[in-house]
Every structure is written in structure tokens, then in C-alpha cells.
Design a protein around this motif. Structure first.
Motif, PDB file in Angstrom:
ATOM      1  N   ALA A 159      -9.701 -55.645   9.032  1.00 51.50           N
ATOM      2  CA  ALA A 159      -9.718 -54.197   9.234  1.00 51.50           C
ATOM      3  C   ALA A 159      -9.592 -53.477   7.899  1.00 51.50           C
ATOM      4  O   ALA A 159      -8.747 -53.835   7.067  1.00 51.50           O
ATOM      5  N   PRO A 160     -10.418 -52.465   7.644  1.00 53.72           N
ATOM      6  CA  PRO A 160     -10.296 -51.687   6.417  1.00 53.72           C
ATOM      7  C   PRO A 160      -9.084 -50.765   6.485  1.00 53.72           C
ATOM      8  O   PRO A 160      -8.531 -50.524   7.565  1.00 53.72           O
ATOM      9  N   PRO A 161      -8.641 -50.232   5.361  1.00 54.35           N
ATOM     10  CA  PRO A 161      -7.513 -49.295   5.382  1.00 54.35           C
ATOM     11  C   PRO A 161      -7.838 -48.088   6.258  1.00 54.35           C
ATOM     12  O   PRO A 161      -8.987 -47.631   6.309  1.00 54.35           O
ATOM     13  N   PRO A 162      -6.858 -47.558   6.956  1.00 55.67           N
ATOM     14  CA  PRO A 162      -7.118 -46.453   7.888  1.00 55.67           C
ATOM     15  C   PRO A 162      -7.250 -45.110   7.190  1.00 55.67           C
ATOM     16  O   PRO A 162      -6.756 -44.905   6.077  1.00 55.67           O
ATOM     17  N   ILE A 163      -7.954 -44.210   7.868  1.00 60.08           N
ATOM     18  CA  ILE A 163      -7.929 -42.786   7.513  1.00 60.08           C
ATOM     19  C   ILE A 163      -6.765 -42.181   8.296  1.00 60.08           C
ATOM     20  O   ILE A 163      -6.729 -42.252   9.517  1.00 60.08           O
ATOM     21  N   ARG A 164      -5.791 -41.613   7.575  1.00 56.96           N
ATOM     22  CA  ARG A 164      -4.558 -41.164   8.214  1.00 56.96           C
ATOM     23  C   ARG A 164      -4.603 -39.666   8.535  1.00 56.96           C
ATOM     24  O   ARG A 164      -5.108 -38.861   7.756  1.00 56.96           O
ATOM     25  N   ARG A 165      -4.072 -39.345   9.700  1.00 58.20           N
ATOM     26  CA  ARG A 165      -3.971 -37.952  10.117  1.00 58.20           C
ATOM     27  C   ARG A 165      -2.732 -37.317   9.492  1.00 58.20           C
ATOM     28  O   ARG A 165      -1.622 -37.833   9.610  1.00 58.20           O
ATOM     29  N   PHE A 178     -10.670 -31.226  18.135  1.00 56.76           N
ATOM     30  CA  PHE A 178      -9.743 -31.165  17.008  1.00 56.76           C
ATOM     31  C   PHE A 178     -10.527 -31.210  15.696  1.00 56.76           C
ATOM     32  O   PHE A 178     -11.573 -31.855  15.609  1.00 56.76           O
ATOM     33  N   ASN A 179     -10.029 -30.535  14.687  1.00 53.79           N
ATOM     34  CA  ASN A 179     -10.537 -30.641  13.320  1.00 53.79           C
ATOM     35  C   ASN A 179      -9.334 -30.960  12.435  1.00 53.79           C
ATOM     36  O   ASN A 179      -8.806 -30.101  11.723  1.00 53.79           O
ATOM     37  N   ASP A 180      -8.896 -32.210  12.499  1.00 55.81           N
ATOM     38  CA  ASP A 180      -7.628 -32.623  11.898  1.00 55.81           C
ATOM     39  C   ASP A 180      -7.701 -32.675  10.374  1.00 55.81           C
ATOM     40  O   ASP A 180      -8.741 -32.983   9.783  1.00 55.81           O
ATOM     41  N   ASP A 181      -6.569 -32.393   9.760  1.00 54.46           N
ATOM     42  CA  ASP A 181      -6.413 -32.639   8.333  1.00 54.46           C
ATOM     43  C   ASP A 181      -6.115 -34.127   8.155  1.00 54.46           C
ATOM     44  O   ASP A 181      -5.199 -34.671   8.789  1.00 54.46           O
ATOM     45  N   VAL A 182      -6.886 -34.798   7.279  1.00 51.41           N
ATOM     46  CA  VAL A 182      -6.743 -36.241   7.119  1.00 51.41           C
ATOM     47  C   VAL A 182      -6.733 -36.597   5.639  1.00 51.41           C
ATOM     48  O   VAL A 182      -7.103 -35.792   4.775  1.00 51.41           O
ATOM     49  N   SER A 230      -8.779 -43.566  -0.304  1.00 45.82           N
ATOM     50  CA  SER A 230      -8.904 -43.252  -1.731  1.00 45.82           C
ATOM     51  C   SER A 230      -7.941 -42.178  -2.194  1.00 45.82           C
ATOM     52  O   SER A 230      -7.785 -41.932  -3.384  1.00 45.82           O
ATOM     53  N   GLY A 231      -7.291 -41.524  -1.230  1.00 45.45           N
ATOM     54  CA  GLY A 231      -6.407 -40.407  -1.552  1.00 45.45           C
ATOM     55  C   GLY A 231      -7.076 -39.053  -1.380  1.00 45.45           C
ATOM     56  O   GLY A 231      -6.409 -38.016  -1.463  1.00 45.45           O
ATOM     57  N   SER A 232      -8.392 -39.031  -1.151  1.00 42.68           N
ATOM     58  CA  SER A 232      -9.102 -37.779  -0.919  1.00 42.68           C
ATOM     59  C   SER A 232      -8.658 -37.170   0.403  1.00 42.68           C
ATOM     60  O   SER A 232      -8.402 -37.888   1.382  1.00 42.68           O
ATOM     61  N   THR A 233      -8.559 -35.857   0.425  1.00 44.53           N
ATOM     62  CA  THR A 233      -8.166 -35.151   1.639  1.00 44.53           C
ATOM     63  C   THR A 233      -9.370 -34.403   2.207  1.00 44.53           C
ATOM     64  O   THR A 233     -10.327 -34.080   1.510  1.00 44.53           O
ATOM     65  N   GLY A 234      -9.327 -34.148   3.500  1.00 41.63           N
ATOM     66  CA  GLY A 234     -10.414 -33.427   4.151  1.00 41.63           C
ATOM     67  C   GLY A 234     -10.106 -33.216   5.616  1.00 41.63           C
ATOM     68  O   GLY A 234      -8.946 -33.316   6.040  1.00 41.63           O
TER      69      GLY A 234
END
Length: 239
Positions: free
Chosen positions: A12-18, A33-37, A41-45
Motif C-alpha cells: 500500500a502506498p502512503p495515504p493522503i490524510r484528511r 465534501f471538499n476536504d482539506d488534505v 509529499s507534504g503538499s496540501t490541497g
């Protein structure tokens, strides 16, 4: 370069965290939902996801004529779509009961048996809710008038034989992703035949991997106890 990994060996690859849940729209069917994640890589979006209020169901109707599909006008694509009946549970309704109800409402077909086949995710890029898959044995002779919802536009059921189905898929007559997924895995055709009673199974099977083509070599199934699907064989088709 190595070949593709098996499912068992996938890492499993590293997760994108909410970071924050952000609801932007809600109605009686679900929430967008349009969650902040934050990415690995540390990038936010932001990340869109749709969550249905109830878990979904899709039912594969199987009868003497093969599969039953319904032609539904789908507003998002502005086109008619051949599909297996589907929808969602209502209130505290059980999933099998919801599958039988959706079948009856959309096609008029009354299920004789309803059995679970598994769970799928229709679009993992945006849809958070699972869809539970059922197979229903039906008899067209006992069909009743369909009772679609007010915002549904449907026609009478269309029957396709197991032998015709691969051609319908390759010709683009079936484009619904949920229906495509269930059609490519042909075990629903015979799932209703796998009774506990002794005796030979009436299906045929391809001993090799299923590639969805119509020219596979089909062999008689030896018995229910030794059903080829349980031993990792390829496509299983009704006799």
C-alpha cells in the motif's frame, strides 16, 4: 524490470490524510465534501468525495433468458444506459431486501432468491460509499408492472444471453461502470445454480483466465462440490 505484482504482494502506498472535513452540499441522498488534505509529499490541497446516506446495492437478475437489464435514461450523461437494477437501502432496510425492492421497482421482476456476491466501489476517485452486489433468480412469467421513482425514466427489461454478453460489451452497448464490472465477472450467471443439493452443476466453464471473449473453450462443470470458480478457474457461463 519486474512483472506486475500479485494482489497478495501489493504494498500500500502512503495515504493522503484528511486535515479537515468540509461539507459543501447536502441533500436527502448524500453529502458532497471538499476536504482539506495533505499528500505524502507534504503538499496540501482539497479532495472531492461524495458520500451516500445509505449504502448502495446492484442486483443481477438471472432467468431462463439469461441476464435482465433495464434501459435507464441517465441525466448526467444525457443518454440511455443499459444497466443492472441498482439503488440504495432505505432507512433500516436490509441490503438483500433493498436489492429485491430495487429489482421489483425498476423491472417488475420478482426475486425467487437473492444472494450476495460481494462489494465493489464504482469510482474510487470520488465515491466513498460501497455497493453491495446481489444475484437474483427470477422468472419473467411472474413479472409485475414496474414502479419507478418519479425522477426515473426506464423501459421494460432487456434480456441478454451469456453468449451474447461479451459482444454487447465489446460493441459498447453497455457502458455503465457498475454493470460492466458485474458483466465481466460472469459468476453471477451461475451463482444461483450452486445449490447444496447433490448432483452435477449445469454450467460450463473456461479452465483458463477470463478475458471476456466469446470464443473461450468451455468445459462441463464436474460437480457443485468441485465447482471450478472455487479453484480459481476463468469465466463461468450458464449452459
Amino acid at each position: 524490470m519486474t512483472g506486475p505484482r500479485s494482489v497478495q504482494s501489493l504494498i500500500a502506498p502512503p495515504p493522503i490524510r484528511r486535515v479537515r472535513e468540509v461539507a459543501v452540499f447536502r441533500n436527502r441522498f448524500g453529502t458532497l465534501f471538499n476536504d482539506d488534505v495533505i499528500a505524502p509529499s507534504g503538499s496540501t490541497g482539497q479532495y472531492l468525495r461524495w458520500q451516500w446516506n445509505q449504502e448502495g446495492v446492484v442486483v443481477v437478475p438471472v432467468g431462463p433468458g439469461g441476464y435482465a437489464l433495464v434501459t435507464s435514461y441517465r441525466y448526467p450523461v444525457h443518454a440511455a444506459s443499459l444497466e443492472f437494477p441498482r439503488g440504495g437501502a432505505e432507512g433500516d432496510e436490509g441490503l438483500a431486501a433493498a436489492a429485491a425492492r430495487e429489482l421489483r421497482e425498476e423491472t417488475g421482476l420478482v426475486s425467487q432468491t437473492v444472494r450476495p456476491l460481494g462489494v465493489i466501489h464504482a469510482d474510487t476517485g470520488i465515491l466513498a460509499s460501497p455497493i453491495h452486489v446481489f444475484v437474483a433468480q427470477v422468472d419473467a412469467a411472474t413479472a409485475q408492472p414496474a414502479q419507478p421513482e418519479a425522477m426515473e425514466s426506464l423501459t421494460e427489461p432487456v434480456w441478454v444471453t451469456p453468449e451474447e454478453l461479451p459482444r454487447w460489451l465489446s460493441e459498447g452497448r453497455i457502458t455503465c461502470g457498475v454493470t460492466w464490472r458485474r458483466s465481466r465477472w460472469s459468476s453471477p450467471v451461475t451463482a444461483h445454480r450452486l445449490e447444496s443439493a447433490p448432483g452435477p452443476c449445469r454450467c460450463r466453464y473456461s479452465p483458463g483466465p477470463s478475458d471476456g471473449t466469446a470464443d473461450q473453450v468451455l468445459r462441463p462443470c464436474p460437480s457443485r462440490a468441485e465447482h471450478p470458480r472455487s479453484k480459481g478457474a476463468g469465466a463461468v457461463l450458464a449452459a
